[in-house]
Design a protein around this motif. Structure first.
Motif, PDB file in Angstrom:
ATOM      1  N   ASN A 141      39.566  48.945  49.411  1.00 34.84           N
ATOM      2  CA  ASN A 141      40.679  48.092  49.835  1.00 34.84           C
ATOM      3  C   ASN A 141      40.367  47.303  51.095  1.00 34.84           C
ATOM      4  OD1 ASN A 141      40.836  49.992  51.867  1.00 34.84           O
ATOM      5  ND2 ASN A 141      42.860  50.770  51.323  1.00 34.84           N
ATOM      6  N   GLY A 142      39.102  47.242  51.463  1.00 34.70           N
ATOM      7  CA  GLY A 142      38.697  46.525  52.667  1.00 34.70           C
ATOM      8  C   GLY A 142      38.540  47.449  53.853  1.00 34.70           C
ATOM      9  N   ARG A 143      39.511  48.324  54.054  1.00 36.57           N
ATOM     10  CA  ARG A 143      39.387  49.305  55.133  1.00 36.57           C
ATOM     11  C   ARG A 143      38.441  50.425  54.738  1.00 36.57           C
ATOM     12  NH1 ARG A 143      44.831  48.290  54.929  1.00 36.57           N
ATOM     13  NH2 ARG A 143      45.157  50.164  53.664  1.00 36.57           N
ATOM     14  N   VAL A 144      38.622  50.930  53.503  1.00 41.70           N
ATOM     15  CA  VAL A 144      37.769  52.016  53.024  1.00 41.70           C
ATOM     16  C   VAL A 144      37.215  51.654  51.652  1.00 41.70           C
ATOM     17  CG1 VAL A 144      39.052  53.785  54.284  1.00 41.70           C
ATOM     18  CG2 VAL A 144      39.650  53.275  51.906  1.00 41.70           C
ATOM     19  N   ALA A 145      36.085  52.229  51.349  1.00 39.61           N
ATOM     20  CA  ALA A 145      35.492  52.069  50.024  1.00 39.61           C
ATOM     21  C   ALA A 145      34.787  53.371  49.669  1.00 39.61           C
ATOM     22  CB  ALA A 145      34.503  50.911  49.988  1.00 39.61           C
ATOM     23  N   ARG A 187      50.549  51.356  42.200  1.00 44.85           N
ATOM     24  CA  ARG A 187      50.899  50.022  42.686  1.00 44.85           C
ATOM     25  C   ARG A 187      49.678  49.260  43.190  1.00 44.85           C
ATOM     26  NH1 ARG A 187      56.524  49.680  43.573  1.00 44.85           N
ATOM     27  NH2 ARG A 187      57.596  51.689  43.291  1.00 44.85           N
ATOM     28  N   ARG A 188      49.783  47.945  43.102  1.00 45.32           N
ATOM     29  CA  ARG A 188      48.717  47.057  43.559  1.00 45.32           C
ATOM     30  C   ARG A 188      48.563  47.118  45.073  1.00 45.32           C
ATOM     31  NH1 ARG A 188      49.719  41.495  40.897  1.00 45.32           N
ATOM     32  NH2 ARG A 188      50.072  43.017  39.215  1.00 45.32           N
ATOM     33  N   ALA A 189      49.652  47.367  45.763  1.00 45.83           N
ATOM     34  CA  ALA A 189      49.678  47.480  47.221  1.00 45.83           C
ATOM     35  C   ALA A 189      50.839  48.398  47.576  1.00 45.83           C
ATOM     36  CB  ALA A 189      49.865  46.102  47.866  1.00 45.83           C
ATOM     37  N   PRO A 190      50.857  48.985  48.779  1.00 41.64           N
ATOM     38  CA  PRO A 190      52.020  49.785  49.173  1.00 41.64           C
ATOM     39  C   PRO A 190      53.303  48.967  49.017  1.00 41.64           C
ATOM     40  CG  PRO A 190      50.244  50.072  50.747  1.00 41.64           C
ATOM     41  CD  PRO A 190      49.807  48.973  49.818  1.00 41.64           C
ATOM     42  N   ASP A 191      54.281  49.524  48.338  1.00 41.20           N
ATOM     43  CA  ASP A 191      55.537  48.821  48.047  1.00 41.20           C
ATOM     44  C   ASP A 191      55.334  47.571  47.193  1.00 41.20           C
ATOM     45  OD1 ASP A 191      57.350  50.563  49.306  1.00 41.20           O
ATOM     46  OD2 ASP A 191      56.891  49.698  51.260  1.00 41.20           O
ATOM     47  N   GLY A 192      54.151  47.447  46.573  1.00 40.04           N
ATOM     48  CA  GLY A 192      53.864  46.287  45.733  1.00 40.04           C
ATOM     49  C   GLY A 192      54.251  46.525  44.289  1.00 40.04           C
ATOM     50  N   GLY A 252      52.200  56.957  54.765  1.00 37.44           N
ATOM     51  CA  GLY A 252      52.934  57.544  53.652  1.00 37.44           C
ATOM     52  C   GLY A 252      52.432  57.173  52.274  1.00 37.44           C
ATOM     53  N   TRP A 253      51.361  56.370  52.212  1.00 38.11           N
ATOM     54  CA  TRP A 253      50.793  55.952  50.928  1.00 38.11           C
ATOM     55  C   TRP A 253      49.371  56.452  50.787  1.00 38.11           C
ATOM     56  CZ3 TRP A 253      53.574  53.479  47.192  1.00 38.11           C
ATOM     57  CH2 TRP A 253      54.822  52.959  47.582  1.00 38.11           C
ATOM     58  N   ALA A 254      48.961  56.707  49.552  1.00 35.60           N
ATOM     59  CA  ALA A 254      47.600  57.114  49.254  1.00 35.60           C
ATOM     60  C   ALA A 254      46.936  56.053  48.383  1.00 35.60           C
ATOM     61  CB  ALA A 254      47.587  58.455  48.529  1.00 35.60           C
ATOM     62  N   TYR A 313      41.132  53.472  37.197  1.00 32.72           N
ATOM     63  CA  TYR A 313      42.067  52.495  37.753  1.00 32.72           C
ATOM     64  C   TYR A 313      42.394  52.863  39.200  1.00 32.72           C
ATOM     65  CZ  TYR A 313      45.144  48.596  36.508  1.00 32.72           C
ATOM     66  OH  TYR A 313      45.723  47.354  36.382  1.00 32.72           O
ATOM     67  N   CYS A 314      42.498  51.852  40.060  1.00 30.15           N
ATOM     68  CA  CYS A 314      42.744  52.051  41.481  1.00 30.15           C
ATOM     69  C   CYS A 314      44.105  51.503  41.885  1.00 30.15           C
ATOM     70  CB  CYS A 314      41.671  51.360  42.312  1.00 30.15           C
ATOM     71  SG  CYS A 314      39.996  51.951  41.999  1.00 30.15           S
ATOM     72  N   GLY A 315      44.688  52.096  42.918  1.00 24.77           N
ATOM     73  CA  GLY A 315      45.954  51.601  43.431  1.00 24.77           C
ATOM     74  C   GLY A 315      46.573  52.586  44.392  1.00 24.77           C
ATOM     75  N   TYR A 316      47.853  52.385  44.652  1.00 26.19           N
ATOM     76  CA  TYR A 316      48.576  53.154  45.657  1.00 26.19           C
ATOM     77  C   TYR A 316      49.729  53.932  45.021  1.00 26.19           C
ATOM     78  CZ  TYR A 316      46.238  50.158  49.116  1.00 26.19           C
ATOM     79  OH  TYR A 316      45.309  49.498  49.879  1.00 26.19           O
TER      80      TYR A 316
END
Length: 272
Positions: A10-14, A43-48, A68-70, A79-82
């Motif tokens: 996600n840019g911050r972690v990989a 979700r595609r993004a937190p709260d997304g 509060g999101w993983a 599949y990746c997401g939050y």
């Protein structure tokens, strides 16, 4: 370019395996977790927006926890997401899966006791003890009639898909409580031990072989943005927004309707 749906970054972690191919502030191995709620939106993004869903007991690898999101990657299809951090717990080895269209976890080993939660087809549980009519889990009791051992697979994807008839259509849905076209196909194939991607475009690129001859039960027909399974040689079973449900529909009727609404002709016909 990497598909972000399948790229654990996600840019911050990989993921550590992407160190030489993806830029990130930190590279991590991630931590194994499993789902502890009946259904959670991935979700595609937190709260997304919802992209897919994860079910009780499904195994994931968490790469980051933040506010509060993983951020995670699902074991079943990459599949990746939050998801909310609260939807996860320490991993346990699942021993059984829900083979009924849906089931309940009860407070005690009694069908008259309070139901703790509803579970969808394909949810995974860890059985601690078998009793006369119920399996005891850490969350409560599940009827023995509704479960199968991990590794026990169904034989017919088309018959599995029929378990979902009448299920309401839900974009990105993966459960008996709401499902979309690719979610239905994935549920049917995974239950039969056939690896399956999550979205219809990924499925079209990776599943089966080009079919020849007349359609047979279990074949898949793809359109741009849609996939349907053959229930028999003249009938589709699919989740679709026209009916807002999983329905049986004549192949010729569906092809004409889909073309008339501007979504074109079948782009691929595959068989297993």
């Amino acid at each position: 370019m990497s598909d972000p749906r399948l790229t654990p970054s996600n840019g911050r972690v990989a993921c550590e395996s992407l160190r030489d191919s993806v830029a990130a502030d930190e590279y991590v191995a991630g931590a194994a977790r499993c789902m502890c709620v009946p259904v959670a939106d991935l979700r595609r993004a937190p709260d997304g927006p919802r992209d897919r869903q994860l079910l009780m007991g499904e195994q994931v690898r968490v790469l980051e926890e933040r506010e509060g999101w993983a951020f995670l990657q699902a074991d079943k299809d990459g599949y990746c997401g939050y998801v909310p951090k609260s939807a996860l717990r320490a991993p346990s080895v699942p021993t059984h899966w829900i083979k009924a269209p849906s089931s309940h976890i009860y407070e005690t080993a009694n069908f008259k006791s309070r139901d703790v939660m509803a579970l969808s087809f394909a949810s995974q549980i860890t059985v601690l003890e078998m009793e006369a009519r119920f399996a005891r889990t850490q969350d409560g009791y599940v009827p023995l009639q509704h479960i199968a051992a991990i590794g026990e697979v169904e034989r017919s994807p088309a018959q599995v898909a029929r378990l979902f008839l009448g299920t309401p259509y839900l974009w990105g849905g993966n459960s008996r409580f709401g499902i979309d076209c690719s979610g239905l196909v994935q549920a049917a194939l995974l239950a039969c031990g056939i690896p399956c991607a999550a979205d219809s475009d990924l499925q079209e690129r990776s599943l089966g072989r080009e079919a020849s001859g007349n359609p047979v039960a279990g074949d898949l027909l793809f359109w741009k943005g849609h996939v349907a399974m053959l229930a028999d040689n003249k009938t589709l079973i699919h989740a679709n927004a026209h009916h807002m449900a999983v329905v049986l529909e004549g192949v010729d009727v569906a092809r004409a309707r889909i073309a008339a609404q501007g979504d074109g002709e079948v782009t691929r016909h595959v068989r297993f």
